[in-house]
Design a protein around this motif. Sequence first.
Motif, PDB file in Angstrom:
ATOM      1  N   PHE A 346       2.791  16.649   4.687  1.00 46.89           N
ATOM      2  CA  PHE A 346       3.737  15.328   5.096  1.00 46.89           C
ATOM      3  C   PHE A 346       4.362  15.990   6.281  1.00 46.89           C
ATOM      4  N   GLY A 347       4.592  17.327   6.671  1.00 45.03           N
ATOM      5  CA  GLY A 347       5.254  17.883   7.666  1.00 45.03           C
ATOM      6  C   GLY A 347       4.300  17.706   8.944  1.00 45.03           C
ATOM      7  N   LEU A 348       2.831  17.596   8.820  1.00 49.86           N
ATOM      8  CA  LEU A 348       1.851  17.313   9.613  1.00 49.86           C
ATOM      9  C   LEU A 348       2.093  15.831  10.134  1.00 49.86           C
ATOM     10  N   LEU A 349       2.299  14.951   9.077  1.00 47.43           N
ATOM     11  CA  LEU A 349       2.509  13.476   9.437  1.00 47.43           C
ATOM     12  C   LEU A 349       3.596  13.425  10.016  1.00 47.43           C
ATOM     13  N   ASN A 350       4.621  13.952   9.836  1.00 49.89           N
ATOM     14  CA  ASN A 350       5.920  13.740  10.492  1.00 49.89           C
ATOM     15  C   ASN A 350       5.893  14.225  11.927  1.00 49.89           C
ATOM     16  N   LEU A 351       5.144  15.309  12.189  1.00 51.47           N
ATOM     17  CA  LEU A 351       4.799  15.795  13.502  1.00 51.47           C
ATOM     18  C   LEU A 351       4.066  14.474  14.268  1.00 51.47           C
ATOM     19  N   THR A 352       3.138  13.781  13.681  1.00 50.33           N
ATOM     20  CA  THR A 352       2.383  12.780  14.133  1.00 50.33           C
ATOM     21  C   THR A 352       3.181  11.462  14.471  1.00 50.33           C
ATOM     22  N   VAL A 353       4.155  11.357  13.707  1.00 53.37           N
ATOM     23  CA  VAL A 353       5.172  10.051  13.846  1.00 53.37           C
ATOM     24  C   VAL A 353       6.010  10.544  14.872  1.00 53.37           C
ATOM     25  N   LEU A 354       6.428  11.613  15.382  1.00 48.88           N
ATOM     26  CA  LEU A 354       7.302  12.120  16.471  1.00 48.88           C
ATOM     27  C   LEU A 354       6.333  11.973  17.672  1.00 48.88           C
ATOM     28  N   ALA A 355       5.018  12.168  17.610  1.00 45.69           N
ATOM     29  CA  ALA A 355       4.191  12.190  18.834  1.00 45.69           C
ATOM     30  C   ALA A 355       4.011  10.836  19.172  1.00 45.69           C
ATOM     31  N   VAL A 356       3.605   9.819  18.362  1.00 45.57           N
ATOM     32  CA  VAL A 356       3.582   8.392  18.537  1.00 45.57           C
ATOM     33  C   VAL A 356       4.636   7.822  18.870  1.00 45.57           C
ATOM     34  N   GLY A 391      10.149   3.784   0.400  1.00 46.33           N
ATOM     35  CA  GLY A 391       9.656   5.269  -0.065  1.00 46.33           C
ATOM     36  C   GLY A 391      10.319   5.702  -1.209  1.00 46.33           C
ATOM     37  N   ALA A 392      11.802   5.640  -1.202  1.00 43.48           N
ATOM     38  CA  ALA A 392      12.626   6.047  -2.187  1.00 43.48           C
ATOM     39  C   ALA A 392      12.351   5.165  -3.332  1.00 43.48           C
ATOM     40  N   PHE A 404       4.026   9.162  -6.644  1.00 39.20           N
ATOM     41  CA  PHE A 404       4.953   9.829  -5.939  1.00 39.20           C
ATOM     42  C   PHE A 404       4.504  10.197  -4.604  1.00 39.20           C
ATOM     43  N   ILE A 405       3.285  10.528  -4.686  1.00 35.84           N
ATOM     44  CA  ILE A 405       2.786  10.818  -3.102  1.00 35.84           C
ATOM     45  C   ILE A 405       2.873   9.531  -2.272  1.00 35.84           C
ATOM     46  N   MET A 406       2.510   8.743  -2.990  1.00 31.71           N
ATOM     47  CA  MET A 406       2.516   7.453  -2.106  1.00 31.71           C
ATOM     48  C   MET A 406       3.786   6.970  -1.516  1.00 31.71           C
ATOM     49  N   GLY A 407       4.948   7.173  -2.315  1.00 37.09           N
ATOM     50  CA  GLY A 407       6.170   7.080  -1.925  1.00 37.09           C
ATOM     51  C   GLY A 407       6.659   7.929  -0.707  1.00 37.09           C
ATOM     52  N   LEU A 408       6.268   9.122  -1.181  1.00 33.65           N
ATOM     53  CA  LEU A 408       6.452  10.206   0.056  1.00 33.65           C
ATOM     54  C   LEU A 408       5.767   9.787   1.291  1.00 33.65           C
ATOM     55  N   PHE A 409       4.652   9.187   1.383  1.00 37.63           N
ATOM     56  CA  PHE A 409       3.857   8.969   2.410  1.00 37.63           C
ATOM     57  C   PHE A 409       4.576   7.888   3.223  1.00 37.63           C
ATOM     58  N   VAL A 410       5.066   6.778   2.468  1.00 37.00           N
ATOM     59  CA  VAL A 410       5.812   5.825   2.943  1.00 37.00           C
ATOM     60  C   VAL A 410       7.207   6.313   3.845  1.00 37.00           C
ATOM     61  N   GLU A 411       7.672   6.858   3.003  1.00 41.83           N
ATOM     62  CA  GLU A 411       9.157   7.561   3.532  1.00 41.83           C
ATOM     63  C   GLU A 411       8.864   8.465   4.653  1.00 41.83           C
ATOM     64  N   THR A 412       7.838   9.163   4.938  1.00 38.81           N
ATOM     65  CA  THR A 412       7.682  10.069   6.172  1.00 38.81           C
ATOM     66  C   THR A 412       7.502   9.200   7.301  1.00 38.81           C
ATOM     67  N   TYR A 477      19.276   6.694  -5.790  1.00 41.52           N
ATOM     68  CA  TYR A 477      20.547   7.186  -5.040  1.00 41.52           C
ATOM     69  C   TYR A 477      20.091   6.862  -3.776  1.00 41.52           C
ATOM     70  N   ILE A 478      19.030   7.618  -3.266  1.00 44.86           N
ATOM     71  CA  ILE A 478      18.786   7.927  -1.869  1.00 44.86           C
ATOM     72  C   ILE A 478      18.480   6.283  -1.273  1.00 44.86           C
ATOM     73  N   ALA A 479      17.798   5.500  -2.294  1.00 52.15           N
ATOM     74  CA  ALA A 479      17.434   4.113  -2.047  1.00 52.15           C
ATOM     75  C   ALA A 479      18.658   3.328  -1.567  1.00 52.15           C
ATOM     76  N   LEU A 480      19.644   3.658  -2.513  1.00 53.31           N
ATOM     77  CA  LEU A 480      20.849   2.981  -2.361  1.00 53.31           C
ATOM     78  C   LEU A 480      21.635   2.925  -1.116  1.00 53.31           C
ATOM     79  N   LEU A 481      21.730   4.525  -0.741  1.00 54.61           N
ATOM     80  CA  LEU A 481      22.250   5.015   0.614  1.00 54.61           C
ATOM     81  C   LEU A 481      21.441   4.201   1.815  1.00 54.61           C
ATOM     82  N   SER A 482      19.973   4.244   1.715  1.00 53.17           N
ATOM     83  CA  SER A 482      19.312   3.529   2.600  1.00 53.17           C
ATOM     84  C   SER A 482      19.589   1.975   2.730  1.00 53.17           C
ATOM     85  N   MET A 483      19.538   1.598   1.621  1.00 56.85           N
ATOM     86  CA  MET A 483      19.908  -0.064   1.739  1.00 56.85           C
ATOM     87  C   MET A 483      21.356  -0.348   2.239  1.00 56.85           C
ATOM     88  N   ILE A 484      22.301   0.575   1.991  1.00 61.21           N
ATOM     89  CA  ILE A 484      23.553   0.148   2.558  1.00 61.21           C
ATOM     90  C   ILE A 484      23.438   0.450   4.203  1.00 61.21           C
TER      91      ILE A 484
END
Length: 516
Positions: A346-356, A391-392, A404-412, A477-484
């Motif tokens: 997911f760190g590699l996926l994060n790099l890809t997101v930043l690149a595009v 994702g959360a 859980f990995i699917m959620g991580l994928f969306v969150e990234t 809890y993270i989902a609640l903060l994201s919704m707010i």
Amino acid sequence: MADVEMDSPADAPLLGENERQHEPIPGDDEAVPRVLKAARWQVKTPKAAVRMFAFLEFMIVFSGMLLMMPVYRLIEDTVCHVSYGDDSLDIIDEMKCKTDDVQARMAYLLGWLGLFNSIMSLLTTFPFGMLADKIGRKPTALLAYGGMIMGAISGPLLLGVGQYALRKNPYLLMIGSLFLLVGGGVPVTLAMLFAMAADVSSEKEKAASFLQLTFGATAGGLAGPLLTGFLMEKFSPWVPVIAACSIFPFILVLFCFIPETLPVDKTKKMGDNDMSVTAIKQQIATSLADLREALALLKNPSIPLVLLTFLFQAARFTAYTSTIVQYVSTYFGWRLAETTFLLSPFGLLNLTVLAVLPKISEILMSPRFGYSSFGKDLFLTRYSTVLLFVGAMIEGFSRNIYFFIMGLFVETFGAAASPLARATITHYVEPEFVSRLYALVSTSEMIGSFIAGPVLAWCFDQGLQKKGIWIGLPWFYIALLSMITWIALLFVRPPPAKKVPADENGEDEPMNPHED
């Protein structure tokens, strides 16, 4: 124990847009020289300097990530010995430490350690930022890194030779955070590197320079856990600790190859007026005035609405660094070393997101979509926040590792929300006020620490006690903060349109109106 936080491209410059070190080249509209004033063994061009800063970011984050997981494992082992009443110095089999009692104690311990570390950062970041304007970026960075080394070594040292004392009071690990008082530690070190990159880059080049530094940090966050997992699986937690400590001197040597990027007058002596008590009082008064002016920016209601993104940033960071490791290990039966192999892709996926992201920005600003610079940044920030929420929620409802990995994928895909929010909020101020705005952003992130570690620890503990749907409480809890945050972003309005000078008819014309 050092707490390494990887910032996003625009997450770092606390010091902002200060004066240049060199005279502009004739005809250079950006007023940035092509050659830096440096010793013969130091990098001499802005591009080479930025690459060196990015490499330093990589090495600092890489060494920090080498330490993080084995230190967590050693803390878990310490708590485990207390729970079982075991007085031996041998490391207990990790899977015996996945009991509710051990994990609840560990969650609270890590939560309070993170909070204390953030308080120390809050107390030191701004004073050392002021010091950097006085003595220069490089000496401040070296001082901060020296404090970081002492803090990083103190944790493993206590866990190694102070086991009996820690078993009586594990909160002695907070001693490591006190070393932040020596230079400010990791936050100031990384902020200095971004500030130096800003010093040597033109306005047009800054975004690209920050992206290079972020790539360095993210790559370090990718490579560090991979190596840590391998070493912990094959040997013991102490091997990556020793490897990380052996990198510290090498990083100090790298600092020798970078020049000072901020001009300072080194001819003044300690007895000069600028070092007098009166001057110090004036400096404090000036800082307080700057703080009042920064708070005045909050009069625009859109600015505090965007600041919610940064207020909740600490909770997201804690959730996806320490909480996620403990959660996966406890509920899915993974060893801590194995979780590094799970998270690294997911760190590699994060790099890809930043690149595009730059390409996506170009598409949104094309005639086909017609977004303005502000409209594009706000749209991407809202979209990223929605992905964090989705994702959360998936993670919270997941009862097996695959979902859980699917959620991580969306969150990234929403992980760039913080730099995008910074780009959005910057549209509301003129360049001369950007530093004050960054100060507000940094303050919001640090205040957010109070609703991060301890709250997530409580959520994790409730899941251990009540089971069932409560297991996913940290992610709800993270989902609640994201919704707010997302709801707040819906009420953000574009800044007033800038105007070009009066035309030949004497009328001002709007220039590039911002779109929502």
